[in-house]
Design a protein around this motif. Structure first.
Motif, PDB file in Angstrom:
ATOM      1  N   GLU A  45      34.736  28.740  67.661  1.00  0.00           N
ATOM      2  CA  GLU A  45      33.583  27.974  67.727  1.00  0.00           C
ATOM      3  C   GLU A  45      33.656  27.338  66.446  1.00  0.00           C
ATOM      4  OE1 GLU A  45      30.505  31.278  68.282  1.00  0.00           O
ATOM      5  OE2 GLU A  45      31.128  31.415  70.625  1.00  0.00           O
ATOM      6  N   LYS A  46      34.532  27.832  64.613  1.00  0.00           N
ATOM      7  CA  LYS A  46      34.014  26.597  63.970  1.00  0.00           C
ATOM      8  C   LYS A  46      35.296  25.793  63.596  1.00  0.00           C
ATOM      9  CE  LYS A  46      32.765  31.653  61.976  1.00  0.00           C
ATOM     10  NZ  LYS A  46      31.223  31.237  61.606  1.00  0.00           N
ATOM     11  N   THR A  47      35.563  24.776  64.736  1.00  0.00           N
ATOM     12  CA  THR A  47      36.358  24.633  64.934  1.00  0.00           C
ATOM     13  C   THR A  47      36.505  23.824  65.306  1.00  0.00           C
ATOM     14  OG1 THR A  47      38.964  23.943  64.398  1.00  0.00           O
ATOM     15  CG2 THR A  47      38.590  26.097  65.495  1.00  0.00           C
ATOM     16  N   ARG A  48      36.607  22.498  65.698  1.00  0.00           N
ATOM     17  CA  ARG A  48      36.595  21.096  66.555  1.00  0.00           C
ATOM     18  C   ARG A  48      37.646  21.219  67.552  1.00  0.00           C
ATOM     19  NH1 ARG A  48      37.297  16.289  68.228  1.00  0.00           N
ATOM     20  NH2 ARG A  48      38.261  15.890  66.563  1.00  0.00           N
ATOM     21  N   LEU A  49      39.045  21.099  66.743  1.00  0.00           N
ATOM     22  CA  LEU A  49      40.513  20.931  67.624  1.00  0.00           C
ATOM     23  C   LEU A  49      40.933  21.818  68.781  1.00  0.00           C
ATOM     24  CD1 LEU A  49      42.239  19.087  64.583  1.00  0.00           C
ATOM     25  CD2 LEU A  49      41.410  17.785  67.170  1.00  0.00           C
ATOM     26  N   VAL A  92      41.147  18.396  77.079  1.00  0.00           N
ATOM     27  CA  VAL A  92      42.091  18.302  76.335  1.00  0.00           C
ATOM     28  C   VAL A  92      42.271  16.752  75.678  1.00  0.00           C
ATOM     29  CG1 VAL A  92      41.488  20.633  76.141  1.00  0.00           C
ATOM     30  CG2 VAL A  92      43.868  19.759  77.164  1.00  0.00           C
ATOM     31  N   LEU A  93      43.298  16.536  74.631  1.00  0.00           N
ATOM     32  CA  LEU A  93      43.903  15.734  74.314  1.00  0.00           C
ATOM     33  C   LEU A  93      45.494  16.147  75.086  1.00  0.00           C
ATOM     34  CD1 LEU A  93      43.319  13.049  72.352  1.00  0.00           C
ATOM     35  CD2 LEU A  93      44.748  14.146  70.918  1.00  0.00           C
ATOM     36  N   GLY A  94      45.853  14.772  75.234  1.00  0.00           N
ATOM     37  CA  GLY A  94      47.490  14.946  75.714  1.00  0.00           C
ATOM     38  C   GLY A  94      48.039  14.063  75.171  1.00  0.00           C
ATOM     39  N   LYS A 153      37.259  12.389  70.558  1.00  0.00           N
ATOM     40  CA  LYS A 153      36.469  13.534  70.688  1.00  0.00           C
ATOM     41  C   LYS A 153      37.371  14.479  71.209  1.00  0.00           C
ATOM     42  CE  LYS A 153      32.429  10.686  69.496  1.00  0.00           C
ATOM     43  NZ  LYS A 153      31.460  10.182  70.579  1.00  0.00           N
ATOM     44  N   LEU A 154      38.022  14.390  71.848  1.00  0.00           N
ATOM     45  CA  LEU A 154      38.288  15.191  72.619  1.00  0.00           C
ATOM     46  C   LEU A 154      39.542  16.666  72.037  1.00  0.00           C
ATOM     47  CD1 LEU A 154      40.057  13.408  75.368  1.00  0.00           C
ATOM     48  CD2 LEU A 154      38.628  15.072  75.582  1.00  0.00           C
ATOM     49  N   PRO A 155      39.122  18.017  72.266  1.00  0.00           N
ATOM     50  CA  PRO A 155      39.778  18.779  70.871  1.00  0.00           C
ATOM     51  C   PRO A 155      41.132  19.032  72.053  1.00  0.00           C
ATOM     52  CG  PRO A 155      39.092  19.958  73.288  1.00  0.00           C
ATOM     53  CD  PRO A 155      38.825  18.260  73.151  1.00  0.00           C
ATOM     54  N   GLN A 197      39.978  17.715  61.127  1.00  0.00           N
ATOM     55  CA  GLN A 197      39.762  18.031  62.465  1.00  0.00           C
ATOM     56  C   GLN A 197      39.428  16.685  63.208  1.00  0.00           C
ATOM     57  OE1 GLN A 197      38.469  20.817  63.897  1.00  0.00           O
ATOM     58  NE2 GLN A 197      39.605  22.025  62.028  1.00  0.00           N
ATOM     59  N   GLN A 198      40.113  15.839  62.719  1.00  0.00           N
ATOM     60  CA  GLN A 198      40.645  14.780  63.270  1.00  0.00           C
ATOM     61  C   GLN A 198      42.640  14.672  63.855  1.00  0.00           C
ATOM     62  OE1 GLN A 198      38.892  12.483  65.041  1.00  0.00           O
ATOM     63  NE2 GLN A 198      37.125  13.514  63.541  1.00  0.00           N
ATOM     64  N   ALA A 199      42.242  14.713  65.061  1.00  0.00           N
ATOM     65  CA  ALA A 199      44.001  15.192  65.110  1.00  0.00           C
ATOM     66  C   ALA A 199      44.440  13.967  65.126  1.00  0.00           C
ATOM     67  CB  ALA A 199      44.080  14.884  67.210  1.00  0.00           C
ATOM     68  N   ALA A 200      45.006  12.858  65.506  1.00  0.00           N
ATOM     69  CA  ALA A 200      45.222  12.188  64.441  1.00  0.00           C
ATOM     70  C   ALA A 200      45.872  12.347  63.203  1.00  0.00           C
ATOM     71  CB  ALA A 200      45.083  10.063  65.044  1.00  0.00           C
ATOM     72  N   GLU A 201      44.933  11.953  62.580  1.00  0.00           N
ATOM     73  CA  GLU A 201      44.601  12.008  61.188  1.00  0.00           C
ATOM     74  C   GLU A 201      45.708  13.396  60.690  1.00  0.00           C
ATOM     75  OE1 GLU A 201      42.013  12.153  57.225  1.00  0.00           O
ATOM     76  OE2 GLU A 201      40.766  12.887  59.233  1.00  0.00           O
ATOM     77  N   LEU A 202      45.392  14.376  60.915  1.00  0.00           N
ATOM     78  CA  LEU A 202      46.051  15.824  61.216  1.00  0.00           C
ATOM     79  C   LEU A 202      48.207  15.453  61.516  1.00  0.00           C
ATOM     80  CD1 LEU A 202      46.002  18.644  60.300  1.00  0.00           C
ATOM     81  CD2 LEU A 202      45.846  19.737  62.381  1.00  0.00           C
ATOM     82  N   HIS A 203      47.512  15.231  62.407  1.00  0.00           N
ATOM     83  CA  HIS A 203      48.916  14.703  62.896  1.00  0.00           C
ATOM     84  C   HIS A 203      50.179  13.496  62.108  1.00  0.00           C
ATOM     85  CE1 HIS A 203      51.979  12.116  64.798  1.00  0.00           C
ATOM     86  NE2 HIS A 203      52.449  13.456  65.887  1.00  0.00           N
TER      87      HIS A 203
END
Length: 357
Positions: A8-12, A87-89, A139-141, A170-176
């Protein structure tokens, strides 16, 4: 701290909704198959189910099929109305990163597939549609879970999940891309990239030519494995990879690494549902569909669970290769499927059903 409270504390890594679910495999732009599947599952045209079921999509909504835009719009509307989660593929991740891959030319204003005469039936996105799609998939986890079930596109790996949860990004592309940069620095530092460039000086152009005789390139393999396995975002969206025993041609290039059946080492009692892995509803010649490399489902029935406890379920039944069947004017042997949970019953877009074991 419990798993659920941590989520509940993370968006991804998000909270999976409760209640009866229909978990839909990779759609890959096949809007007709999606509409047929939803009808077979008993949903009305507004996405409502008489028994209160809701939908979960495992990612890879787009690419290769004729109308990725329509699929994105349909799923996005269901998500907005609280009737679905997604979810994000790896294919959505490619769009967020503006990474041009075979099959995603529809998303770019200078469609690279069209320049090569590929995927002529794919509807082209307008600038407004591209803007909306980026916003939706951004916005997808990366994963969803409850106390009883986990949903991820390719692989549930607890260490990778914890690294993602621990990151301030907490942005998938940025973290990737942060992990990509760190891995690139390491590969330069240990000399791997110099060896890669030496190998590519001879074979670079041959890597995209299916008729070429490309030998196994060990430095390229080491680089590819490192880029995959050091990046937790890639692990969740495209799985565990290892050096292949020999090069194989798949999805537009010669590859030195292959996917591994990570579920053979999965010992957690919580079931996992994934897509991604090109399961086949009937026996086919995989090479004829351009899917080289190891067959992770050899000897495993289409209705069989995976792993030591049979509690990993793959819901990708290869509808992403339906474009080839359409081009060849052959009957559809690929399928779009959904796993009805907790009944553990697979429903296909042609109405066929299988009880999972």
């Amino acid at each position: 701290m419990s798993t659920v409270s941590r989520i509940e504390k993370t968006r991804l890594v998000g909270q999976l909704m409760e209640g009866p679910l229909d978990i839909v495999g990779d759609v890959h732009g096949e809007i007709d198959a999606l509409n047929d599947l939803l009808a077979a599952l008993g949903y009305d045209t507004h996405g409502r189910h008489p028994a209160g079921h809701r939908l979960v999509f495992v990612g890879d909504l787009c690419d290769r099929g004729p109308d990725s835009i329509a699929v994105m719009e349909r799923v996005g509307e269901l998500v907005d109305r609280g009737l679905a989660q997604c979810v994000l593929g790896n294919h959505e991740l490619n769009l967020l990163r503006a990474a041009r891959k075979e099959g995603n030319g529809w998303f770019f204003d200078d469609d690279h597939d069209a320049h090569e005469g590929k995927f002529p039936r794919s509807r082209q996105a307008s600038e407004a549609q591209r803007h909306w799609i980026r916003d939706f998939i951004g916005k997808l986890p990366l994963a969803l879970q409850s106390e009883h079930l986990r949903i991820v596109h390719a692989c549930w790996d607890e260490a990778a999940v914890r690294r993602i949860e621990a990151s301030p990004l907490q942005q998938a592309a940025e973290l990737h891309d942060a992990f990509v940069r760190k891995t690139a620095e390491d590969l330069v530092s240990d000399g791997t990239m110099g060896q890669v460039e030496h190998e590519l000086s001879t074979y670079r152009s041959a890597l995209t030519d299916p008729s070429s005789a490309v030998p196994f390139l060990p430095a390229v393999a080491r680089k590819d494995v490192a880029q995959q396995m050091a990046n937790p975002v890639r692990i969740l969206t495209s799985g565990v990879e290892r050096p292949a025993s020999q090069p194989f041609y798949s999805s537009g290039k010669w590859r030195m690494v292959e996917r591994a059946a990570w579920w053979n080492d999965y010992r957690d009692p919580t079931p996992v549902v994934v897509g991604h892995y090109w399961r086949w509803p009937v026996p086919v010649d995989r090479d004829a569909y351009g899917k080289g490399g190891a067959d992770l489902f050899a000897g495993i029935a289409p209705h069989q669970g995976l792993g030591p406890d049979g509690n990993v379920h793959c819901v990708d039944y290869s509808v992403g290769r339906r474009f080839q069947e359409r081009e060849r004017n052959t009957p559809f042997r690929t399928r779009l499927a959904a796993l009805r949970w907790p009944q553990k019953r697979m429903v296909f877009d042609d109405g066929m059903e299988l009880a999972m074991v």
